[in-house]
Each structure stands twice: as C-alpha cells, then as structure tokens.
Scaffold this active site. Sequence first.
Site, PDB file in Angstrom:
ATOM      1  N   ASP A   1     -36.989  22.573  -0.164  1.00  0.00           N
ATOM      2  CA  ASP A   1     -36.011  21.487  -0.066  1.00  0.00           C
ATOM      3  C   ASP A   1     -35.167  21.592  -1.334  1.00  0.00           C
ATOM      4  O   ASP A   1     -35.603  21.183  -2.410  1.00  0.00           O
ATOM      5  CB  ASP A   1     -36.751  20.143   0.001  1.00  0.00           C
ATOM      6  CG  ASP A   1     -35.793  18.959   0.036  1.00  0.00           C
ATOM      7  OD1 ASP A   1     -34.617  19.152   0.410  1.00  0.00           O
ATOM      8  OD2 ASP A   1     -36.230  17.846  -0.316  1.00  0.00           O
TER       9      ASP A   1
ATOM     10  N   ARG B   1     -31.632  24.446 -16.434  1.00  0.00           N
ATOM     11  CA  ARG B   1     -32.067  23.779 -15.197  1.00  0.00           C
ATOM     12  C   ARG B   1     -32.240  24.788 -14.070  1.00  0.00           C
ATOM     13  O   ARG B   1     -33.278  24.844 -13.401  1.00  0.00           O
ATOM     14  CB  ARG B   1     -31.040  22.726 -14.766  1.00  0.00           C
ATOM     15  CG  ARG B   1     -30.799  21.664 -15.799  1.00  0.00           C
ATOM     16  CD  ARG B   1     -29.802  20.632 -15.308  1.00  0.00           C
ATOM     17  NE  ARG B   1     -30.439  19.684 -14.389  1.00  0.00           N
ATOM     18  CZ  ARG B   1     -29.791  18.718 -13.747  1.00  0.00           C
ATOM     19  NH1 ARG B   1     -28.478  18.591 -13.895  1.00  0.00           N
ATOM     20  NH2 ARG B   1     -30.439  17.900 -12.955  1.00  0.00           N
TER      21      ARG B   1
ATOM     22  N   GLU C   1     -33.992  23.911   3.661  1.00  0.00           N
ATOM     23  CA  GLU C   1     -33.304  22.828   4.355  1.00  0.00           C
ATOM     24  C   GLU C   1     -31.812  22.972   4.116  1.00  0.00           C
ATOM     25  O   GLU C   1     -31.366  23.104   2.992  1.00  0.00           O
ATOM     26  CB  GLU C   1     -33.790  21.464   3.844  1.00  0.00           C
ATOM     27  CG  GLU C   1     -33.094  20.327   4.564  1.00  0.00           C
ATOM     28  CD  GLU C   1     -33.771  18.985   4.363  1.00  0.00           C
ATOM     29  OE1 GLU C   1     -35.011  18.937   4.204  1.00  0.00           O
ATOM     30  OE2 GLU C   1     -33.047  17.974   4.376  1.00  0.00           O
TER      31      GLU C   1
ATOM     32  N   PHE D   1     -23.581  17.873   5.539  1.00  0.00           N
ATOM     33  CA  PHE D   1     -22.713  16.778   5.130  1.00  0.00           C
ATOM     34  C   PHE D   1     -23.306  16.076   3.930  1.00  0.00           C
ATOM     35  O   PHE D   1     -24.377  15.483   4.017  1.00  0.00           O
ATOM     36  CB  PHE D   1     -22.512  15.798   6.286  1.00  0.00           C
ATOM     37  CG  PHE D   1     -21.959  16.491   7.485  1.00  0.00           C
ATOM     38  CD1 PHE D   1     -20.619  16.821   7.550  1.00  0.00           C
ATOM     39  CD2 PHE D   1     -22.798  16.867   8.532  1.00  0.00           C
ATOM     40  CE1 PHE D   1     -20.105  17.505   8.642  1.00  0.00           C
ATOM     41  CE2 PHE D   1     -22.288  17.547   9.628  1.00  0.00           C
ATOM     42  CZ  PHE D   1     -20.945  17.868   9.689  1.00  0.00           C
TER      43      PHE D   1
ATOM     44  N   ARG E   1     -22.624  13.347   0.732  1.00  0.00           N
ATOM     45  CA  ARG E   1     -21.784  12.203   0.398  1.00  0.00           C
ATOM     46  C   ARG E   1     -20.639  12.652  -0.498  1.00  0.00           C
ATOM     47  O   ARG E   1     -19.533  12.168  -0.398  1.00  0.00           O
ATOM     48  CB  ARG E   1     -22.610  11.120  -0.305  1.00  0.00           C
ATOM     49  CG  ARG E   1     -23.337  10.177   0.641  1.00  0.00           C
ATOM     50  CD  ARG E   1     -24.423   9.434  -0.103  1.00  0.00           C
ATOM     51  NE  ARG E   1     -25.458  10.353  -0.577  1.00  0.00           N
ATOM     52  CZ  ARG E   1     -26.024  10.309  -1.771  1.00  0.00           C
ATOM     53  NH1 ARG E   1     -25.682   9.395  -2.638  1.00  0.00           N
ATOM     54  NH2 ARG E   1     -26.951  11.188  -2.119  1.00  0.00           N
TER      55      ARG E   1
ATOM     56  N   LEU F   1     -22.145  16.887  -5.179  1.00  0.00           N
ATOM     57  CA  LEU F   1     -23.545  16.996  -4.794  1.00  0.00           C
ATOM     58  C   LEU F   1     -23.772  18.315  -4.035  1.00  0.00           C
ATOM     59  O   LEU F   1     -24.709  19.059  -4.328  1.00  0.00           O
ATOM     60  CB  LEU F   1     -23.936  15.796  -3.926  1.00  0.00           C
ATOM     61  CG  LEU F   1     -25.414  15.675  -3.569  1.00  0.00           C
ATOM     62  CD1 LEU F   1     -26.273  15.538  -4.814  1.00  0.00           C
ATOM     63  CD2 LEU F   1     -25.635  14.468  -2.650  1.00  0.00           C
TER      64      LEU F   1
ATOM     65  N   HIS G   1     -39.703  14.993  -1.270  1.00  0.00           N
ATOM     66  CA  HIS G   1     -39.194  16.362  -1.411  1.00  0.00           C
ATOM     67  C   HIS G   1     -40.274  17.395  -1.079  1.00  0.00           C
ATOM     68  O   HIS G   1     -39.975  18.470  -0.550  1.00  0.00           O
ATOM     69  CB  HIS G   1     -38.654  16.605  -2.823  1.00  0.00           C
ATOM     70  CG  HIS G   1     -37.492  15.728  -3.157  1.00  0.00           C
ATOM     71  ND1 HIS G   1     -36.276  15.828  -2.505  1.00  0.00           N
ATOM     72  CD2 HIS G   1     -37.366  14.710  -4.035  1.00  0.00           C
ATOM     73  CE1 HIS G   1     -35.443  14.912  -2.997  1.00  0.00           C
ATOM     74  NE2 HIS G   1     -36.085  14.224  -3.923  1.00  0.00           N
TER      75      HIS G   1
ATOM     76  N   ASP H   1     -40.684  17.279   2.702  1.00  0.00           N
ATOM     77  CA  ASP H   1     -39.540  17.982   3.294  1.00  0.00           C
ATOM     78  C   ASP H   1     -39.734  19.500   3.229  1.00  0.00           C
ATOM     79  O   ASP H   1     -39.427  20.221   4.190  1.00  0.00           O
ATOM     80  CB  ASP H   1     -38.243  17.614   2.560  1.00  0.00           C
ATOM     81  CG  ASP H   1     -37.801  16.173   2.839  1.00  0.00           C
ATOM     82  OD1 ASP H   1     -38.317  15.556   3.794  1.00  0.00           O
ATOM     83  OD2 ASP H   1     -36.947  15.670   2.087  1.00  0.00           O
TER      84      ASP H   1
HETATM   85 MG   LIG Z   1     -35.582  15.857   0.173  1.00  0.00          MG
END
Ligand SMILES: [Mg+2]
Lengths: 164, 164
Positions: free
Chosen positions: B7, B44, B67, B71, B73, B77, B140, B143
């Site tokens: 994820d 990171r 995953e 779309f 937001r 992101l 997470h 997922d």
């Molecule tokens: Mg997630």
Amino acid sequence: MVVLGIDPGITNLGLGVVEQVGQKARMLHGEVVRTLHTDPAPKRVGRLYQAVYEAAVRFKPVAIAVEEQFFYRQNELAYKVGWAMGAVLVVADQQGIPLYGYGPPKVKQALVGYGHADKTQVAYMVRAILNLPTTPKPTHLADALAIALTHCFFSRMTGLAPLS
Amino acid sequence: MVVLGIDPGITNLGLGVVEQVGQKARMLHGEVVRTLHTDPAPKRVGRLYQAVYEAAVRFKPVAIAVEEQFFYRQNELAYKVGWAMGAVLVVADQQGIPLYGYGPPKVKQALVGYGHADKTQVAYMVRAILNLPTTPKPTHLADALAIALTHCFFSRMTGLAPLS
Ligand SMILES: [Mg+2]
C-alpha cells in the site's frame, strides 16, 4: 561546484550536468533519457534510476536540483512524474547528495531576472551562460540545464533548505 | 506462491508478505514503514526503498502487487505517492520481480465478491483468509495484505498484464 539538474518525467527525463567556477559555468554532460510507455513500469523506472545513478557516480555533483511543478493537468501525470522522482530520490539517498527543488518562477527569476519570463528567454539564457553554439535541444535538456544553473544561482544564498 | 503486497505512501507504506499454497494462504510478514515529513525527501524515499528491498531479498516473492488509486484529492498527494512507487519500481526492476497494480474495486471483488464492498468487509476477509487472531492493524497493513491476496486471486487467471 558541479550540479546535476533534472527535469523529471517518466517518458522523457532531462539530465544536465553543469560546473560553475567563479562567475563561469560550463556544461559537462547533457542527455534526455527516454522510456517506452509499452514497457513494464519497473523497466522504465529502473532505466531512469540507472541513468541518474551513472551521472551521479561519474560527475560527483555536490547537489541534485530538480524541477518542481505543482499543478499538473491530471492526477495521473503528477503520479507518474512522482515515479521518476522516486528513482532520483533513491540515487540521492544512496550517494548522499542533497536534493533541491525549484518551481518554474524560481528558474525564470534566476536566469532571466523576473518570474514571468517566457521559456524561450530561459533557453536563450541557458545557451548564453553555458556559452553553447546553439540553444540546447530538446526542451527537456534545456530545462534540466536551466534547473542546474538555477541551483548555482540560489546556492550563493544562505539558508537554502533541501526538499522534504 | 509468495506475493509482496504494498500500500504505497510516502508517510506510511504498508508492506505485507503472503504465501499461498493450494487453497491456503498465510501471512509471512507485515509492517508499516513510516517516514517523517520533516526529513529530507531522499532520506524518506531511501528508507522506503530499503524496506522494500529487504523484504524482496528475504522472501523472494514471485510478484509485487501494489494498490493503485487513480483519484487523489490533490495533485501533490498523487505526486508523493508516486515517489514511494518509484522506490518500489526500482526494487522490482533490480530484483527482476514483475509488478501488478490493483484498484480498490478489484480488491473488493477478489476478497468480498463484489466491487462495492466496504473497507471493514475487506479487512474482515483478510483476517479470515489468513487465519489471523485479530483484524490486521493499522489499515495500511490490512491494505497491503489485501493487495497481496488480490494478486493471489487474480493470478489464477491467464493473461494478467503487469503494470506499464
Ligand atoms: Mg492505506
């Protein structure tokens, strides 16, 4: 000071290496790395990683400077530029090279003197500063060299913060 | 068959390793890799790369499943999820592991049986299929395990195309 400039993209990644000594700057290397949209995603991003890695090892830049665009026409485009950036960021981490991001207004401000200059003026200044016989082509290469020169310009200032 | 499910995310990257033998599946490993937004971007993404690399080398998955969200937001992101994906794609290329992407409806279809199931039903099925004492937390991780199981489900079909 050697700076590796990158115009990130998944299909075309511009890569330009510039050396600044005093007031003079010259181009050490320039290429556009291309990948096929029909190739598997790992192969595409792996190829970008490899090209950036080789440039980093060969030219030992003190900084990597990348073009940062905050508004993309589409979400998916931003996502895939992110893939390319991911490869660049892995190289920066592995080689311990700080990475800086500059948006288009910063590039225009550094090279032309004001943030609303157009792209042809930027390309003209890249040619003039680097003393090149012609304007660098394609635009992805000109953009990469412009980003490298932008970092040379702003690095004279103190308090520059790497990208987080 | 061992599958590494991911994820992707820059602040939280869920990573789950699942082994399927016949009709049975079990969890071999699960973690959420976290990075600080105050850390430099290379650090990171380098940390995500390292965690995915170690899982790939340790568990030797036949596939990486991620995953895919189309779309977001915000543009920014999508861009930063792309950074994380770039690190995953470099590992996939270096280790020669094919990579597959699944959107949320595919996950729901594979695990619950219909594309409009809600997330709690998916988490419940992950727990049931993997025979876990409790629902995997945080989300997470759930997922990531769901994505790995989704790949196990769809890999029984022929003509599966890796992500490009
Ligand atoms: Mg997630």
